[in-house]
Scaffold this motif. Sequence first.
Motif, PDB file in Angstrom:
ATOM      1  N   ILE A 326       0.834  -1.209   0.000  1.00  0.00           N
ATOM      2  CA  ILE A 326       0.000   0.000   0.000  1.00  0.00           C
ATOM      3  C   ILE A 326       0.865   1.255   0.000  1.00  0.00           C
ATOM      4  O   ILE A 326       0.649   2.191  -0.778  1.00  0.00           O
ATOM      5  CB  ILE A 326      -0.953  -0.016   1.210  1.00  0.00           C
ATOM      6  N   ILE A 327       1.853   1.284   0.885  1.00  0.00           N
ATOM      7  CA  ILE A 327       2.693   2.480   1.013  1.00  0.00           C
ATOM      8  C   ILE A 327       3.483   2.737  -0.263  1.00  0.00           C
ATOM      9  O   ILE A 327       3.541   3.873  -0.751  1.00  0.00           O
ATOM     10  CB  ILE A 327       3.638   2.337   2.220  1.00  0.00           C
ATOM     11  N   SER A 328       4.074   1.700  -0.836  1.00  0.00           N
ATOM     12  CA  SER A 328       4.865   1.895  -2.055  1.00  0.00           C
ATOM     13  C   SER A 328       3.987   2.354  -3.213  1.00  0.00           C
ATOM     14  O   SER A 328       4.419   3.161  -4.048  1.00  0.00           O
ATOM     15  CB  SER A 328       5.600   0.603  -2.424  1.00  0.00           C
ATOM     16  N   PHE A 329       2.752   1.868  -3.258  1.00  0.00           N
ATOM     17  CA  PHE A 329       1.838   2.288  -4.336  1.00  0.00           C
ATOM     18  C   PHE A 329       1.581   3.788  -4.261  1.00  0.00           C
ATOM     19  O   PHE A 329       1.643   4.490  -5.273  1.00  0.00           O
ATOM     20  CB  PHE A 329       0.523   1.513  -4.227  1.00  0.00           C
ATOM     21  N   TRP A 330       1.325   4.281  -3.058  1.00  0.00           N
ATOM     22  CA  TRP A 330       0.968   5.698  -2.930  1.00  0.00           C
ATOM     23  C   TRP A 330       2.178   6.608  -2.823  1.00  0.00           C
ATOM     24  O   TRP A 330       2.041   7.831  -2.891  1.00  0.00           O
ATOM     25  CB  TRP A 330       0.018   5.906  -1.762  1.00  0.00           C
ATOM     26  N   LEU A 331       3.365   6.036  -2.703  1.00  0.00           N
ATOM     27  CA  LEU A 331       4.587   6.841  -2.815  1.00  0.00           C
ATOM     28  C   LEU A 331       4.949   7.108  -4.274  1.00  0.00           C
ATOM     29  O   LEU A 331       5.738   8.010  -4.555  1.00  0.00           O
ATOM     30  CB  LEU A 331       5.764   6.129  -2.131  1.00  0.00           C
ATOM     31  N   ASP A 332       4.385   6.338  -5.166  1.00  0.00           N
ATOM     32  CA  ASP A 332       4.652   6.504  -6.599  1.00  0.00           C
ATOM     33  C   ASP A 332       4.121   7.865  -7.058  1.00  0.00           C
ATOM     34  O   ASP A 332       2.922   8.136  -6.944  1.00  0.00           O
ATOM     35  CB  ASP A 332       3.964   5.387  -7.377  1.00  0.00           C
ATOM     36  N   PRO A 333       4.995   8.750  -7.572  1.00  0.00           N
ATOM     37  CA  PRO A 333       4.549  10.090  -7.998  1.00  0.00           C
ATOM     38  C   PRO A 333       3.421  10.054  -9.022  1.00  0.00           C
ATOM     39  O   PRO A 333       2.544  10.928  -9.007  1.00  0.00           O
ATOM     40  CB  PRO A 333       5.819  10.713  -8.591  1.00  0.00           C
ATOM     41  N   SER A 334       3.410   9.063  -9.890  1.00  0.00           N
ATOM     42  CA  SER A 334       2.352   8.996 -10.892  1.00  0.00           C
ATOM     43  C   SER A 334       1.002   8.715 -10.255  1.00  0.00           C
ATOM     44  O   SER A 334      -0.030   9.220 -10.716  1.00  0.00           O
ATOM     45  CB  SER A 334       2.681   7.923 -11.939  1.00  0.00           C
ATOM     46  N   HIS A 335       0.986   7.934  -9.195  1.00  0.00           N
ATOM     47  CA  HIS A 335      -0.275   7.643  -8.506  1.00  0.00           C
ATOM     48  C   HIS A 335      -0.735   8.855  -7.701  1.00  0.00           C
ATOM     49  O   HIS A 335      -1.939   9.066  -7.521  1.00  0.00           O
ATOM     50  CB  HIS A 335      -0.103   6.431  -7.597  1.00  0.00           C
ATOM     51  N   GLN A 336       0.209   9.656  -7.218  1.00  0.00           N
ATOM     52  CA  GLN A 336      -0.155  10.858  -6.481  1.00  0.00           C
ATOM     53  C   GLN A 336      -0.727  11.947  -7.394  1.00  0.00           C
ATOM     54  O   GLN A 336      -1.338  12.898  -6.915  1.00  0.00           O
ATOM     55  CB  GLN A 336       1.055  11.400  -5.726  1.00  0.00           C
ATOM     56  N   LYS A 337      -0.546  11.797  -8.678  1.00  0.00           N
ATOM     57  CA  LYS A 337      -1.119  12.754  -9.634  1.00  0.00           C
ATOM     58  C   LYS A 337      -2.538  12.391 -10.033  1.00  0.00           C
ATOM     59  O   LYS A 337      -3.192  13.151 -10.753  1.00  0.00           O
ATOM     60  CB  LYS A 337      -0.232  12.820 -10.881  1.00  0.00           C
ATOM     61  N   SER A 338      -3.014  11.248  -9.595  1.00  0.00           N
ATOM     62  CA  SER A 338      -4.368  10.822  -9.959  1.00  0.00           C
ATOM     63  C   SER A 338      -5.401  11.756  -9.338  1.00  0.00           C
ATOM     64  O   SER A 338      -5.164  12.386  -8.306  1.00  0.00           O
ATOM     65  CB  SER A 338      -4.615   9.392  -9.487  1.00  0.00           C
ATOM     66  N   ALA A 339      -6.551  11.814  -9.985  1.00  0.00           N
ATOM     67  CA  ALA A 339      -7.623  12.691  -9.497  1.00  0.00           C
ATOM     68  C   ALA A 339      -8.067  12.272  -8.101  1.00  0.00           C
ATOM     69  O   ALA A 339      -8.381  13.122  -7.260  1.00  0.00           O
ATOM     70  CB  ALA A 339      -8.799  12.654 -10.469  1.00  0.00           C
ATOM     71  N   SER A 340      -8.091  10.959  -7.835  1.00  0.00           N
ATOM     72  CA  SER A 340      -8.549  10.489  -6.526  1.00  0.00           C
ATOM     73  C   SER A 340      -7.605  10.929  -5.415  1.00  0.00           C
ATOM     74  O   SER A 340      -8.044  11.178  -4.289  1.00  0.00           O
ATOM     75  CB  SER A 340      -8.671   8.962  -6.529  1.00  0.00           C
ATOM     76  N   PHE A 341      -6.300  11.019  -5.701  1.00  0.00           N
ATOM     77  CA  PHE A 341      -5.344  11.466  -4.692  1.00  0.00           C
ATOM     78  C   PHE A 341      -5.415  12.975  -4.510  1.00  0.00           C
ATOM     79  O   PHE A 341      -5.422  13.480  -3.390  1.00  0.00           O
ATOM     80  CB  PHE A 341      -3.919  11.057  -5.085  1.00  0.00           C
ATOM     81  N   MET A 342      -5.491  13.703  -5.607  1.00  0.00           N
ATOM     82  CA  MET A 342      -5.506  15.157  -5.539  1.00  0.00           C
ATOM     83  C   MET A 342      -6.789  15.691  -4.906  1.00  0.00           C
ATOM     84  O   MET A 342      -6.778  16.730  -4.252  1.00  0.00           O
ATOM     85  CB  MET A 342      -5.335  15.742  -6.939  1.00  0.00           C
ATOM     86  N   GLU A 343      -7.890  14.967  -5.085  1.00  0.00           N
ATOM     87  CA  GLU A 343      -9.176  15.429  -4.543  1.00  0.00           C
ATOM     88  C   GLU A 343      -9.165  15.442  -3.016  1.00  0.00           C
ATOM     89  O   GLU A 343      -9.866  16.239  -2.393  1.00  0.00           O
ATOM     90  CB  GLU A 343     -10.301  14.524  -5.047  1.00  0.00           C
ATOM     91  N   HIS A 344      -8.375  14.564  -2.408  1.00  0.00           N
ATOM     92  CA  HIS A 344      -8.283  14.490  -0.948  1.00  0.00           C
ATOM     93  C   HIS A 344      -6.827  14.681  -0.531  1.00  0.00           C
ATOM     94  O   HIS A 344      -6.306  13.938   0.312  1.00  0.00           O
ATOM     95  CB  HIS A 344      -8.796  13.137  -0.458  1.00  0.00           C
ATOM     96  N   LEU A 345      -6.179  15.675  -1.087  1.00  0.00           N
ATOM     97  CA  LEU A 345      -4.731  15.812  -0.971  1.00  0.00           C
ATOM     98  C   LEU A 345      -4.263  15.915   0.476  1.00  0.00           C
ATOM     99  O   LEU A 345      -3.317  15.228   0.881  1.00  0.00           O
ATOM    100  CB  LEU A 345      -4.257  17.044  -1.765  1.00  0.00           C
ATOM    101  N   ASP A 346      -4.893  16.774   1.291  1.00  0.00           N
ATOM    102  CA  ASP A 346      -4.417  16.998   2.661  1.00  0.00           C
ATOM    103  C   ASP A 346      -4.438  15.717   3.486  1.00  0.00           C
ATOM    104  O   ASP A 346      -3.450  15.352   4.126  1.00  0.00           O
ATOM    105  CB  ASP A 346      -5.260  18.077   3.342  1.00  0.00           C
TER     106      ASP A 346
END
Length: 366
Positions: A326-346
Motif C-alpha cells: 500500500i505504502i509503495s503504491f501511494w509513494l509513486d509520484p504517478s499515482h499521487q497525480k491521480s484525481a482520486s489522490f488530488m481530490e483528498h490531498l491533505d
Amino acid sequence: MMSFAERTGLTSSQPKQPERRYLWTDAFAVTNFLGLSRATGERHYSDLALLLVDRVHHALGKHRPDDARKGWLSGLDPEQGEGHPTRGGLRIGKQLPERRPDQPPDQELEWDRDGQYFHYLTQWMHALNQVALWTRRPVFNLWSRELADTAHRAFVQGAPARRRMFWKMSIDLTRPLVASMGQHDALDGYVTCLELELTASPSPERSGPKLDGAASDFASMIEDRQLATDDPLGIGGLLLAAYRVQRLLSAGASAQKGLLEKVLTGALSGLDTYAQEGALREPAETRLAFRELGLAIGLHAVLSLRGEPRSLLRQFDRYAPLEAQIISFWLDPSHQKSASFMEHLDINQVMLATSLAPEGYLGGAL
C-alpha cells in the motif's frame, strides 16, 4: 486563566485570514510532529504540535466565520473558553455550513457539510493525550477528557438498557444531522475512555470529569457480531483498537472480557474478504489513498504485538506484505497525480506520512 504562551512558553501567531482546518487531518498531523520530535530529539517538532493544537482549538472550537453565532462552541466567555477549549466539542471543518433545521436531508451533500463527527472527536482525544504524555503536561489530558465527556453526553441517547449513538451532530450538539450509528464508534469511545482514565494525572488534585460511566455506556453498545467490515479504513481502525487494548491490558487496565479476541477476529474476517476482492489491484483513479493507508497503519500496529492471543495474532502474518504494498503504491509520484489522490490531498498526505513513521500516532509507553 493562563494564556497559551504562559502554558507552553510559545507564542501562537493566529493567521489574519481564516484557515481551512480539518479535524481528522490535524489530529494525525499533531501526532506526526510528536513522532518527529521523538525520532530526532528536536524540540522544534513538539513545539509545532503545540502550536497546531492551539490553532485547531481557536478555529474548530469556535463557530464558523460565516455563522451568525460567535465565540466558543461551549458558550463560555473568552477567558473561560481559553481554559476549556474542548468543552463544546470541535467542528469537523468541512467547507459547507451545516444543514439548517428547515432543510431536508441530502445524503450526498451531507458529506461536505460541517457539524461534529464522533469518530473525528476521538481522533482528537487521542492526539491531545499523546501531547500530554510526550510533554508531561496534564492539561492536555484534561482537555481530552472534557471532550470525551461532552461527546458522550451529546452523541449517546436512549434508556440505559438500550443505548444508541448518533453518527453526526450539529455544530452546537443540540440535534442529530445523521441519526444512524457508526459501526465502530462505541468501540472507539470505549477504548479511548479507558486510555484517558489510565493516563490521567494520579494526583489527589486531579480535575475534570471521570469517564467510568461513559466507558460503561460505550461498552454496552459494542456488538462483536457487527465489528467485521471490508472497508480498509475500518479494518485499520479495528487493528489499532486491538493494539490499544493490548497495551491497556499490559499496563494493568481492566477491559471488557474477551474484547481483544473479538476485535482481532472481526479485523481478520474483514481482511480475508478485502484481500479476496482484489481492490489493491485496481488503478489509482478508483482507489482512496487515505482509506488504504489507514489499513497500512493498523497492520503495522498489530504486527508489532507480542503475547496473547498468540495463535490469533499469528494469522495476521500472511497479510504483512500488504503494508509495504500500500505504502509503495501511494509513494509513486504517478499515482499521487491521480484525481482520486488530488481530490483528498491533505488527508492523503498526512496519512501517508503517518504510515511511513507511525510511532508518533501509536504513542510511547502508557
